[in-house]
Scaffold this active site. Sequence first.
Site, mmCIF file in Angstrom:
data_model
loop_
_atom_site.group_PDB
_atom_site.id
_atom_site.type_symbol
_atom_site.label_atom_id
_atom_site.label_comp_id
_atom_site.label_asym_id
_atom_site.label_seq_id
_atom_site.Cartn_x
_atom_site.Cartn_y
_atom_site.Cartn_z
ATOM 1 C CG ASP A 102 -2.021 -0.964 1.207
ATOM 2 O OD1 ASP A 102 -2.393 -1.404 0.113
ATOM 3 O OD2 ASP A 102 -2.520 -1.313 2.296
ATOM 4 N NE ARG A 118 -1.992 2.276 12.976
ATOM 5 C CZ ARG A 118 -1.152 1.492 12.303
ATOM 6 N NH1 ARG A 118 0.142 1.764 12.306
ATOM 7 N NH2 ARG A 118 -1.585 0.460 11.635
ATOM 8 C CG ASP A 169 -5.022 1.801 12.342
ATOM 9 O OD1 ASP A 169 -5.103 2.010 13.572
ATOM 10 O OD2 ASP A 169 -4.673 0.709 11.863
ATOM 11 C CB SER A 174 -4.742 -7.136 6.971
ATOM 12 O OG SER A 174 -4.423 -5.877 7.495
HETATM 13 N N1 ARG Z 1 -8.634 -3.487 15.152
HETATM 14 C C1 ARG Z 1 -7.445 -3.023 15.756
HETATM 15 C C2 ARG Z 1 -7.521 -1.557 16.060
HETATM 16 O O1 ARG Z 1 -8.343 -0.887 15.505
HETATM 17 C C3 ARG Z 1 -6.198 -3.359 15.000
HETATM 18 C C4 ARG Z 1 -6.114 -2.925 13.577
HETATM 19 C C5 ARG Z 1 -4.782 -3.304 13.066
HETATM 20 N N2 ARG Z 1 -4.666 -3.524 11.683
HETATM 21 C C6 ARG Z 1 -4.504 -4.737 11.094
HETATM 22 N N3 ARG Z 1 -4.264 -4.754 9.817
HETATM 23 N N4 ARG Z 1 -4.582 -5.840 11.736
HETATM 24 O O2 ARG Z 1 -6.767 -1.040 16.834
#
Ligand code: ARG
Length: 417
Positions: free
Chosen positions: A16, A95, A124, A175
Site C-alpha cells: 500500500d 498510531r 487507524d 492483514s
Molecule cells: N482493530 C485493531 C484496532 O483498531 C487493529 C487494527 C490493526 N490492523 C490490522 N491490519 N490488523 O486497533
Amino acid sequence: MPEREKLVLAYSGGLDTSVAIRWLNERGYDVVALTIDLGEKKDLEAIQRRALRVGAVAAYVVDGKVPFLRDFVWPSLQAGALYEKEYPLATALGRPLIAALLVQIARREGAEGVAHGCTGKGNDQVRFDVTTAALAPELKVVAPVREWGMNRDDEIEYAREHGIEVPATVESPYSTDENLWGRSIEAGILEDPWQEPPGDVYEWTADPRRAPDEPVYVEIGFEEGLPVALDGKPTPAVELVERLNAVGGANGVGRIDHLENRLIGIKSREIYEAPAAVLLLQAHQALEDITLTKDVARFKDMVAAHWAQIVYDGLWFSPLREALHAFVAHTQRHVSGQVRLKLYRGSSTVVGRKAPDQLYRMELATYGRGDQFDQSAAAGFIKLFGMGVRTAAEVQGKLSSLDLDKLLPGDLKRLTP
Ligand code: ARG
C-alpha cells in the site's frame, strides 16, 4: 514550473505505502518517507532504501520504542486499559505516536502535510487524522488508499506497471500490524467469526498443547504502577516487554479472539497476540487489588473502560485523556511491589503479591489466632447498613418479585425423631 508540495508519509515498506509514494508523485507531491520502529523486528534499512527506490525524495527511520512504552503504553497500563474488556490496544497506542512523529518531521522538512496508507474502513485513519488535527491543525492529511479506489489486485498491477517490486507479504491472506505491545491479525478466513483461527495466524505464541509441560514462574516488580524489574533484577522497559513477550509466547499465553466494534460502526473480528500486555495488565491489576482502597479501585474501573474507548477512538491527544491520566497517575503512588505469575500451557495465574504499602492486613483478615478484629462491632454496623432495606420492607411490603413459595419443593419431607 509550480513548486511541488511536500508530504511526509508513514511508510511501512508494504504494498500500500509503496504504491502510495508513486501515486502521490504522479499527483504532484514530493514524498518524504518516515518509518518508525515500534519493535516489529523488520529490516529498517532495507525499507528505507526501498522508499528511495520507489520514488521518495528522502527517507527517515526513527526508533520509537522507548517513547512508545514510556509515553503511550505505560500510562495505558497504569490505567488498566482493555478495549471492550479484551483488546490491550497495541495498534491504537502506536498510531498517535506515529502521527506525532509525522508532524515533527513535516515541520522539520517544511512539508505542507502528512500522508498515511489507511483505508476508509478502519480506525487507524481516524487516529492519524485526529492526531494531526490536534497537534498541527495547519497540516493537511492525504490518505491515498482512501482515494484511489484500487483493490489488492489493482495495486499489484499498478506496482508491476511502475516497476515497484511487490513485497512477499502480499502472499499472506492476513492483514497484520505489530509493535512491542502486541500483534493484530485480521482478514482472510478470520472474516468468518464461526471459523476457529487456523494455526498459521499465530507468530508470537505457541499452541498451548505444544507448550512445555512444566509451569514457569515470573516475578514482576512495580514502582508506582510501572514495571521496573523482572525476577528481582531491574530491567529497562524495552527489554522487560521483549522478555515477557518471549516467555509468555513460549507458554502459549496472550492469544485473544475479539469481535470488536470499530469507531466507524462496523463490527470486525480481530485476533491479537499480546503476551507481555496480558501478563503486565494482569500483574498490575493484582498489585492494585492489594494497594488501592475499595472505592478508588471501583471508580478506576470505570475510568479504565472510558480510557480504552477514547484511545481506541483516536482521542489520545485530547483534554479528556489528559484529565483521566491525571486521575490515574494520582492513584499509582502506592502501587509498588512484586507480583508472581505462574505460566502454564496458555494460562497465566497470579500466585503471589506483596507491597510495602499494602492495605491487606493479615491480623484483620485472618480466621486464625492473633485476630485483632472486634467482631462484636459488626452487629451494630450491619443494623445501620441494612436500615434502608428494613424500612422499605416495613413500609412498602414485599420487595422482591421472586415467588418465595416456589423455592421449596412441593414434596418437602419433614423428619422427626
Ligand atoms: N482493530 C485493531 C484496532 O483498531 C487493529 C487494527 C490493526 N490492523 C490490522 N491490519 N490488523 O486497533
